[in-house]
Design an enzyme around this catalytic site. Structure first.
Site, PDB file in Angstrom:
ATOM      1  N   ASP A  61       0.956  -1.193  -0.048  1.00 10.60           N
ATOM      2  CA  ASP A  61       0.023   0.030  -0.125  1.00 10.60           C
ATOM      3  C   ASP A  61       0.830   1.340  -0.121  1.00 10.60           C
ATOM      4  O   ASP A  61       1.891   1.110  -0.671  1.00 10.60           O
ATOM      5  CB  ASP A  61      -0.873  -0.121   1.221  1.00 10.60           C
ATOM      6  CG  ASP A  61      -2.299   0.693   1.167  1.00 10.60           C
ATOM      7  OD1 ASP A  61      -2.188   1.970   0.733  1.00 10.60           O
ATOM      8  OD2 ASP A  61      -3.140  -0.045   1.007  1.00 10.60           O
ATOM      9  N   HIS A 118      -3.821   6.263   3.482  1.00 11.52           N
ATOM     10  CA  HIS A 118      -4.452   4.787   2.920  1.00 11.52           C
ATOM     11  C   HIS A 118      -3.779   3.583   3.412  1.00 11.52           C
ATOM     12  O   HIS A 118      -4.686   2.630   3.990  1.00 11.52           O
ATOM     13  CB  HIS A 118      -4.527   4.969   1.454  1.00 11.52           C
ATOM     14  CG  HIS A 118      -5.154   3.855   0.708  1.00 11.52           C
ATOM     15  ND1 HIS A 118      -4.894   2.617   0.382  1.00 11.52           N
ATOM     16  CD2 HIS A 118      -6.451   3.786   0.112  1.00 11.52           C
ATOM     17  CE1 HIS A 118      -5.706   1.755  -0.119  1.00 11.52           C
ATOM     18  NE2 HIS A 118      -6.688   2.752  -0.486  1.00 11.52           N
ATOM     19  N   SER A 177     -11.178  -0.906  -1.172  1.00 17.74           N
ATOM     20  CA  SER A 177      -9.851  -0.746  -0.262  1.00 17.74           C
ATOM     21  C   SER A 177      -9.981  -1.027   1.170  1.00 17.74           C
ATOM     22  O   SER A 177      -9.151  -1.475   1.772  1.00 17.74           O
ATOM     23  CB  SER A 177      -9.225   0.307  -0.442  1.00 17.74           C
ATOM     24  OG  SER A 177      -8.499   0.790  -1.671  1.00 17.74           O
TER      25      SER A 177
END
Ligand SMILES: *[C@@H]1O[C@H](CO)[C@@H](O)[C@H](O)[C@H]1NC(C)=O
Ligand SMILES: *[C@@H]1O[C@H](CO)[C@@H](O)[C@H](O)[C@H]1NC(C)=O
Ligand SMILES: *[C@@H]1O[C@H](CO)[C@@H](O)[C@H](O)[C@H]1NC(C)=O
Ligand SMILES: *[C@@H]1O[C@H](CO)[C@@H](O)[C@H](O)[C@H]1NC(C)=O
Length: 791
Positions: A143, A216, A559
């Site tokens: 990620d 994220h 996600s």
């Protein structure tokens, strides 16, 4: 002999050079047969380097490290390098080279979920207790990196790092050498592929270390394996305990996503490192591409990981609600779509005409004045009391694009912005900077009724397409004397919402564009409005102008759904160490449910109508049931090779994925791609309007994991217009681990008026096969797709 062939190759490559300065170099990923290394080269890297240098001729210029970007030796064998297309083409035909694939760029597809999933109970629920919360397992998060000092990644109370772990903790700016601990056991970053294409990164805007300066990766890591943190909330919303799915599992962060995207060569380097370092699960919340598996770097990396016994869980993508949008669809990956939870953040919009529109928000700053009605403006309309556009460009202004709003027209008002083009949070920022006091974000027809709650920089609420239409009409009908007015009523966090779960509007949908024989997505998990950890250096709206700081943030996306499954897979593997990745996926799928908390079939958020298997796959994950599935549909790496043979891939294409020559004769005799021992059944027919019925059959083998002697009986809910027969109808197991096979015959009638089906259109019929022994129900979706001939 081998050396001679290689030299010949070099001569050939040199020969085809000339006049190719026009063909600019780009990055290629090259798979090789590791055993084919000529003995003249001491290491594989020497071999690779010399092949690239020769292929590129005398004109090649290389950065100081040489031509190779990454070399791979665990998840696959090969390397990435920059080359001209003609050099790449020559290399592709060389001995020892299995495949040469051009690099692609991917993009990121974002806590009450443990409670909603039944994991938070006292005493600890069976799944957490049986697996000691997954403490010997390592989950790789591929990620944007990780924020190491976050409370979610504290290692208090954790035992020593599992001895099998062989990873490293890379340091760099913002990530001192002591950043790892017994929770975050490894951290690395891979930027060579990114920088080979995009040039040196801007080290003011991003950092050359595993540090997450996006948010994220920290968010997804804490969903998979964040420890218990209390109290956790974002700006007052969603207060409670935050916890990942596997709160004691270890994390290894592999940073591959940068400001310019996530590059395949770097993603493969992360897969390669993760396999070599001994992870158990790979969690990949990165978008896929729609290309055959042998050209798809994620599918290739995931195959190597699967062969090594690692579960690969990936996001389905956020391209919904349209069909054929699902990505990361290789059958050896677990493809995760997104659903809602029974939690909402209502922020209704009250209009001057008395109407109240349902909206959602997790805005948490100073609110609008209570009781006051504010003037409403919409820049996309020319009539009405005011036009808010600065340039007369109504389209840009209706979207609230940067610089499109006239401060004189929006100051002190609530601005209506249409969804699309720029990010939802960026629209709020545009309104805020132009002097607006609030924003209503309205869906267009295409967006439907799907709503995402955001942490905006000003009081703001999101409303669906029908409400958006009412709002625009109301503003258009207003006059100078009687302007449109409204306000936003923030109602905090509501629990116990019905119906839940629903399939999130953005969640990507089937059918599987690469191989319709395999139903995708596999299942759904919570992915709408998920509270999880957030880095200290990033504002919750995720835009540079947001100076607020919060320890947790609420994001939505597949996600966020993917790491729920990654964490659960770790718990399952902890409780059942011998299970293969396919067995773990089977347990998650055959125990998933399709009913919501009203006891109706789950609905699709975008339409409010009943959803189907292309929306939710096998259904919504049920962690408790997944611990004890009764039977599993297991798959070996060799079975995947047979599957690829039955997709009619060439031997060369198969070798690009599996790194071994394939003998397809046996596999092709044995049937079709739908015979992969998958926990769902998908049949596709061309309805030519002549055949009155069409039929096929599936062979499946189940393994008894339910504890000794048991007798299972098949029941079928047949798809509409279809007859389904199972042979045998009863499976009597004498012991654990025993395998028994059965066949499923499906015969379906041609569509009524088949001749009138639109060319290229299709009709979908779904049903269920269930094996029951009185204690377990093992469910598999059966889907029949009838395609009208293209012409
Ligand atoms: C690098 O990023 C900073 C901060 O975002 C920006 O101000 C600067 O202009 C960028 N430099 C270059 C060369 O793009
Ligand atoms: C749910 O609906 C099914 C029929 O669709 C019914 O048999 C079952 O009893 C219902 N369960 C509950 C808890 O209402
Ligand atoms: C593969 O080729 C065979 C023989 O031509 C054909 O019957 C089958 O439909 C093909 N399968 C796929 C998945 O294209
Ligand atoms: C299903 O079975 C029934 C009864 O045997 C038969 O009448 C019908 O034609 C069959 N339908 C199909 C699609 O095969």
């Amino acid at each position: 002999m081998v050396v001679v062939r290689l030299l010949l190759l070099l001569a050939v490559v040199a020969g085809v050079r000339g006049g190719e300065d026009a063909d600019a170099s780009r990055t290629y990923i090259v798979r090789v047969d590791a055993d084919a290394k000529p003995s003249a080269f001491p290491t594989h890297a020497h071999w690779y380097e010399s092949a690239v240098l020769a292929a590129s001729g005398p004109g090649g210029e290389w950065p100081e490290g040489g031509p190779l970007i990454h070399t791979y030796s665990a998840a696959l064998h090969g390397f990435s390098a920059r080359m001209s297309p003609s050099a790449a083409a020559a290399l592709a035909g060389a001995p020892g080279v299995a495949a040469v694939v051009p690099e692609r760029v991917r993009h990121l597809a974002t806590t009450r979920s443990p409670g909603f999933l039944g994991l938070l109970s006292s005493p600890p629920s069976a799944i957490l207790a049986d697996s000691d919360f997954g403490s010997d397992l390592v989950i790789a998060i591929i990620d944007t990196g990780i924020s190491p000092a976050h409370r979610s990644f504290h290692d208090r109370g954790l035992g020593p790092v599992p001895p099998k772990w062989r990873g490293v903790c890379a340091s760099g700016p913002g990530f001192p050498p002591n950043s790892c601990n017994r929770k975050l056991v490894g951290a690395r970053f891979f930027s060579a592929g990114y920088e080979a294409t995009s040039g040196r990164m801007n080290e003011t805007a991003e950092v050359r270390s595993p540090l997450d300066n996006d948010g994220h990766g920290t968010h997804t890591a804490s969903i998979a394996a964040g420890r218990y943190v209390f109290p956790a909330s974002t700006l007052g919303y969603a207060r409670g305990v935050a916890s990942g799915m596997a709160p004691k599992a270890r994390l290894a962060a592999y940073k591959v996503c940068w400001a310019g995207g996530c590059f395949d060569s770097d993603i493969l380097a992360a897969f390669d490192a993760a396999v070599a370092e001994g992870v158990d699960v790979v969690s990949l919340s990165v978008g896929g591409v729609v290309v055959p598996y042998y050209l798809d770097a994620i599918a290739i990396g995931a195959f190597g990981a699967t062969e090594a016994g690692i579960v690969v869980s990936a996001s389905a993508g956020n391209g919904g609600p349209g069909g054929l949008t699902v990505t990361n669809v290789a059958p050896w990956m677990t493809t995760v779509g997104a659903g809602s939870m029974d939690r909402a953040f209502p922020a209704n919009v009250r209009l001057g005409n008395g109407q109240v529109l349902d909206g959602v928000s997790v805005y948490g700053g100073p609110v609008l004045q209570s009781g006051k009605m504010y003037e409403l403006v919409y820049a996309g309309t020319s009539s009405g009391a005011a036009s808010a556009s600065s340039s007369g460009d109504g389209y840009s202004a209706s979207m609230c694009l940067d610089g499109s709003l006239d401060p004189a027209a929006v100051r002190g008002k609530i601005v209506v912005c249409d969804r699309g083009v720029n990010s939802r949070a960026a629209k709020g920022d545009v309104v805020h900077r132009a002097g607006g006091v609030g924003m209503v974000l309205a869906n267009g027809v295409f967006d439907g009724e799907g709503l995402v709650a955001d942490c905006h920089v000003l009081p703001a609420s999101a409303v669906g397409a029908a409400s958006g239409e009412k709002l625009r009409k109301y503003i258009a009908s207003s006059t100078q004397q009687k302007p449109a007015t409204g306000t936003i009523l923030f109602q905090g966090t509501h629990l116990g919402v019905h119906p839940a779960p629903v399939v999130a509007a953005f969640s990507a949908r089937g059918p599987n564009p690469q191989s319709p024989e395999i139903l995708k997505p596999d299942l759904i998990a919570p992915g709408l409005n998920i509270l999880a950890a957030w880095p200290n250096g990033v504002g919750p709206a995720g835009i540079p102008s947001d100076g607020r700081r919060t320890e947790f943030n609420i994001l939505s996306g597949t996600s966020m759904a993917c790491p729920h499954i990654s964490g659960l897979a770790a718990l399952l593997k902890a409780a059942h160490p011998t299970w293969s990745p396919a067995a773990i996926k089977s347990a998650l799928m055959t125990t998933a449910y399709i009913k919501d908390n009203r006891n109706g079939t789950m609905v699709d958020e975008s339409t409010g109508k009943v959803a189907d298997v292309f929306d939710f796959g096998a259904g919504h994950v049920d962690p408790m049931l997944a611990m004890d599935p009764g039977l599993i549909y297991d798959i070996t790496p060799g079975d995947y090779v047979s599957f690829l043979c039955n997709l009619n891939y060439t031997g060369q294409n198969i070798r690009a994925i599996t790194r071994r020559p394939a003998d397809c004769r046996g596999a092709r005799r044995a049937g079709h791609a739908g015979n992969l021992n998958y926990p769902s059944l998908s049949a596709t027919f061309v309805a030519d309007g002549i055949k009155p019925t069409m039929k096929t059959h599936f062979i499946r083998t189940v393994t008894n994991v339910g504890g000794g002697r048991s007798v299972y009986h098949a029941t079928v809910r047949a798809p509409a217009g279809s007859n389904v027969t199972v042979q045998p109808k009863q499976l009597a197991f004498r012991r654990d681990g025993q395998k028994l096979s059965f066949t499923v015959h499906v015969e379906t009638a041609a569509p009524v008026r088949a001749k009138k089906m639109e060319p290229g259109s299709s009709e979908v019929r779904s049903g269920t096969l269930t094996w029951r022994d009185g204690r377990h129900a093992v469910n598999s979706p059966i889907v029949v797709t009838l395609q009208a001939p293209v012409q």
